[in-house]
Design a protein around this motif. Sequence first.
Motif, PDB file in Angstrom:
ATOM      1  N   VAL A  79      18.911  26.160 149.167  1.00  0.00           N
ATOM      2  CA  VAL A  79      20.201  26.639 148.687  1.00  0.00           C
ATOM      3  C   VAL A  79      19.952  27.328 147.360  1.00  0.00           C
ATOM      4  N   LYS A  80      20.508  28.511 147.178  1.00  0.00           N
ATOM      5  CA  LYS A  80      20.383  29.223 145.914  1.00  0.00           C
ATOM      6  C   LYS A  80      21.648  28.992 145.094  1.00  0.00           C
ATOM      7  N   ALA A  81      21.481  28.417 143.914  1.00  0.00           N
ATOM      8  CA  ALA A  81      22.613  28.117 143.040  1.00  0.00           C
ATOM      9  C   ALA A  81      22.699  29.169 141.950  1.00  0.00           C
ATOM     10  N   GLU A  82      23.915  29.677 141.718  1.00  0.00           N
ATOM     11  CA  GLU A  82      24.162  30.644 140.647  1.00  0.00           C
ATOM     12  C   GLU A  82      24.984  29.975 139.564  1.00  0.00           C
ATOM     13  N   LYS A  83      24.627  30.216 138.327  1.00  0.00           N
ATOM     14  CA  LYS A  83      25.277  29.588 137.177  1.00  0.00           C
ATOM     15  C   LYS A  83      26.677  30.134 136.967  1.00  0.00           C
ATOM     16  N   CYS A  84      27.435  29.350 136.208  1.00  0.00           N
ATOM     17  CA  CYS A  84      28.660  29.832 135.600  1.00  0.00           C
ATOM     18  C   CYS A  84      28.444  29.700 134.097  1.00  0.00           C
ATOM     19  N   SER A  85      28.427  30.825 133.383  1.00  0.00           N
ATOM     20  CA  SER A  85      28.086  30.807 131.959  1.00  0.00           C
ATOM     21  C   SER A  85      29.288  30.676 131.062  1.00  0.00           C
ATOM     22  N   ARG A  86      30.465  30.757 131.633  1.00  0.00           N
ATOM     23  CA  ARG A  86      31.653  30.748 130.793  1.00  0.00           C
ATOM     24  C   ARG A  86      32.265  29.360 130.786  1.00  0.00           C
ATOM     25  N   VAL A  87      32.045  28.621 129.701  1.00  0.00           N
ATOM     26  CA  VAL A  87      32.657  27.308 129.515  1.00  0.00           C
ATOM     27  C   VAL A  87      33.673  27.472 128.402  1.00  0.00           C
ATOM     28  N   SER A  88      34.943  27.521 128.771  1.00  0.00           N
ATOM     29  CA  SER A  88      35.971  27.929 127.829  1.00  0.00           C
ATOM     30  C   SER A  88      36.425  26.785 126.945  1.00  0.00           C
ATOM     31  N   ALA A  89      36.717  27.134 125.694  1.00  0.00           N
ATOM     32  CA  ALA A  89      37.340  26.199 124.764  1.00  0.00           C
ATOM     33  C   ALA A  89      38.595  26.829 124.175  1.00  0.00           C
ATOM     34  N   ALA A  90      39.192  27.753 124.938  1.00  0.00           N
ATOM     35  CA  ALA A  90      40.299  28.542 124.420  1.00  0.00           C
ATOM     36  C   ALA A  90      41.512  27.695 124.058  1.00  0.00           C
ATOM     37  N   CYS A  91      41.662  26.559 124.735  1.00  0.00           N
ATOM     38  CA  CYS A  91      42.853  25.753 124.496  1.00  0.00           C
ATOM     39  C   CYS A  91      42.702  24.850 123.277  1.00  0.00           C
ATOM     40  N   LEU A  92      41.543  24.890 122.614  1.00  0.00           N
ATOM     41  CA  LEU A  92      41.305  24.020 121.469  1.00  0.00           C
ATOM     42  C   LEU A  92      41.472  24.801 120.169  1.00  0.00           C
ATOM     43  N   PRO A  93      41.720  24.130 119.052  1.00  0.00           N
ATOM     44  CA  PRO A  93      41.806  24.814 117.776  1.00  0.00           C
ATOM     45  C   PRO A  93      40.534  25.613 117.509  1.00  0.00           C
ATOM     46  N   ALA A  94      40.682  26.789 116.897  1.00  0.00           N
ATOM     47  CA  ALA A  94      39.556  27.710 116.751  1.00  0.00           C
ATOM     48  C   ALA A  94      38.375  27.071 116.037  1.00  0.00           C
ATOM     49  N   ARG A  95      38.616  26.340 114.959  1.00  0.00           N
ATOM     50  CA  ARG A  95      37.513  25.764 114.195  1.00  0.00           C
ATOM     51  C   ARG A  95      36.731  24.772 115.034  1.00  0.00           C
ATOM     52  N   VAL A  96      37.435  23.964 115.827  1.00  0.00           N
ATOM     53  CA  VAL A  96      36.759  22.994 116.683  1.00  0.00           C
ATOM     54  C   VAL A  96      36.018  23.707 117.805  1.00  0.00           C
ATOM     55  N   ALA A  97      36.671  24.727 118.391  1.00  0.00           N
ATOM     56  CA  ALA A  97      36.043  25.448 119.495  1.00  0.00           C
ATOM     57  C   ALA A  97      34.746  26.116 119.064  1.00  0.00           C
ATOM     58  N   GLU A  98      34.674  26.614 117.818  1.00  0.00           N
ATOM     59  CA  GLU A  98      33.453  27.258 117.353  1.00  0.00           C
ATOM     60  C   GLU A  98      32.319  26.263 117.188  1.00  0.00           C
ATOM     61  N   ASN A  99      32.619  25.011 116.889  1.00  0.00           N
ATOM     62  CA  ASN A  99      31.579  24.057 116.508  1.00  0.00           C
ATOM     63  C   ASN A  99      31.270  23.020 117.564  1.00  0.00           C
ATOM     64  N   THR A 100      31.811  23.154 118.746  1.00  0.00           N
ATOM     65  CA  THR A 100      31.648  22.107 119.748  1.00  0.00           C
ATOM     66  C   THR A 100      31.368  22.703 121.114  1.00  0.00           C
ATOM     67  N   TYR A 101      30.495  22.037 121.885  1.00  0.00           N
ATOM     68  CA  TYR A 101      30.303  22.405 123.281  1.00  0.00           C
ATOM     69  C   TYR A 101      31.331  21.644 124.098  1.00  0.00           C
ATOM     70  N   TRP A 102      32.245  22.340 124.730  1.00  0.00           N
ATOM     71  CA  TRP A 102      33.266  21.682 125.558  1.00  0.00           C
ATOM     72  C   TRP A 102      32.957  21.991 127.004  1.00  0.00           C
ATOM     73  N   TRP A 103      32.770  20.962 127.812  1.00  0.00           N
ATOM     74  CA  TRP A 103      32.320  21.252 129.167  1.00  0.00           C
ATOM     75  C   TRP A 103      33.405  21.108 130.202  1.00  0.00           C
TER      76      TRP A 103
END
Length: 537
Positions: free
Chosen positions: A419-443
């Motif tokens: 099976v060939k798996a393709e990534k999804c590179s877009r892990v969004s943090a748009a719903c979080l406050p900007a300062r937190v979104a910049e400094n955190t990996y949200w999965w």
Amino acid sequence: MPATTEQYTHNLSSRERCPKADDLESLEHLVQSGEETPEPIPTTIKGSIPTWINGSFLRNGPGKFEFGEDKYIHWFDGMAMMHRFHIRDGSVTYSSRFLRSDSYVQNLEKNRIVVSEFGTVASPDPCQSIFARFFSYFQTPQPTDNANVNFVKYKGDYYVSTETNYMRRVDPQSLETKEKVDWSQYIAVNSATAHPHYDREGATYNMGNSYGRNGFFYNIIRVPPPEDKSAVEDSADLRGAEVICSIPADEPRKPSYYHSFVMSENYIVFIEQPIKLNLLKFMLYKIQGKSFHNILSWEPQYGTVFHLVHRRTGKKSPVKYRAAPMFTLHQINAYEDNGFLVMDMCCGDDGVVIGEFTLENLRRESGQAMDEFYNSLCRNLPRRYVLPLNVDENTPLDENLITLHDCKATAMKTNPEEVKAEKCSRVSAACLPARVAENTYWWETLIRCGVILACTRLSLSLLLRLELQRKMMEWFCQSLSLLERRKALFYSFWMPGPSLSWAELRSLSTSHVAPMEYLTRWADQHPAILSTGCHYL
């Protein structure tokens, strides 16, 4: 985001997706030798720490970078220093000790680097005769016990670990160094990772290498839960450890380097990435005067292979999951959802980056010199892969098998056993406050379901992290309606123990308890001893 823009972003490399740095400060003061603080000292606290947080935050990392006139070359080489932040009733004390490993003791006695590390080769003893020094190059290099990567726990005992066959048992209260433990005395492995996983029954899972006449294998190790009698014995106890599955290397002459692995409720996934170890160079690297990291090579032509193993039976899936070449050190999360295994991890597109973290690079001057170094690196970013678990002879070829809602990752069966798996590179943090979104990996952000899972990979201080979590919980409780809050659980990185499964999260979401009330009650019932690794790449 428009579809065309999203597709363009998806195709960019991790280096291209990151903004360029401008006028960065030097890191020199962060990679200097430190002094140990064996007796706890008080700390200055900005803000306040909830009184229900009680326990010890344990960290480990490089803390000494020279002996006499000899200096280490790579960041990973420094002698292990253990740190303890003890939290009680809103106050924090700090203490630290150097690990009294054999490597540390021998280096200290000789006042020079005697034991080779990841990026530094020890020179022969200058007091030896010319013939003794010559023949020393042909001696088998001894693996280091400089366990500077992580605190780990096996059968109730605390250890510090690196990526060789040696660990050191330690006292988590005094940070006293205890006996050296050799994995190979318990099971047939030549090394083990410093990032094990734990299940709810108290068993510990890890991975280790073995090689011999039959080839090179990646072994999944299971260490059983502690027994009642072991709690009173002050000695290392890895009895009962077993290899539950041995995975042959896809390229027997070029096995892969790995730093950690994936575990979900029922599965373990070993990621065979194209950072290759040349076995011939491995046998000759001391004669050639090269360090261990010089025998690793990035060979993207081999791609990436995900090996899926059922962790309860030890049975390896006959399906081989392949993906484009990528490099990963740490995984963020893994869970099973309706016949799919969802894996989130920090990934890059170039494994050469490991060798770039030399002390010379990290000590560059502020401004242009540091900017050039940082901008040249391949940055690791959050990436999602989804593996279909129910693949058989009836599964159609060349069709996307991923049917999860709002999931951009894909997987296609390309032949009966692949099976060939393709990534999804877009892990969004748009719903979080900007300062937190910049400094955190949200999965995973599922506001509609009332569940937020979060993880930070920042090298922030403990108190900054706690402050971040406090602000996050305040925002979380203020931003959702009462109905949403009653359905919600905020599960954050500092909580000890294994991750909750989706089934458990969903069962908790039916509770009529507000998040802050639930967390307070949970913390009262689970006094925490926390640990984390030292490498944040």
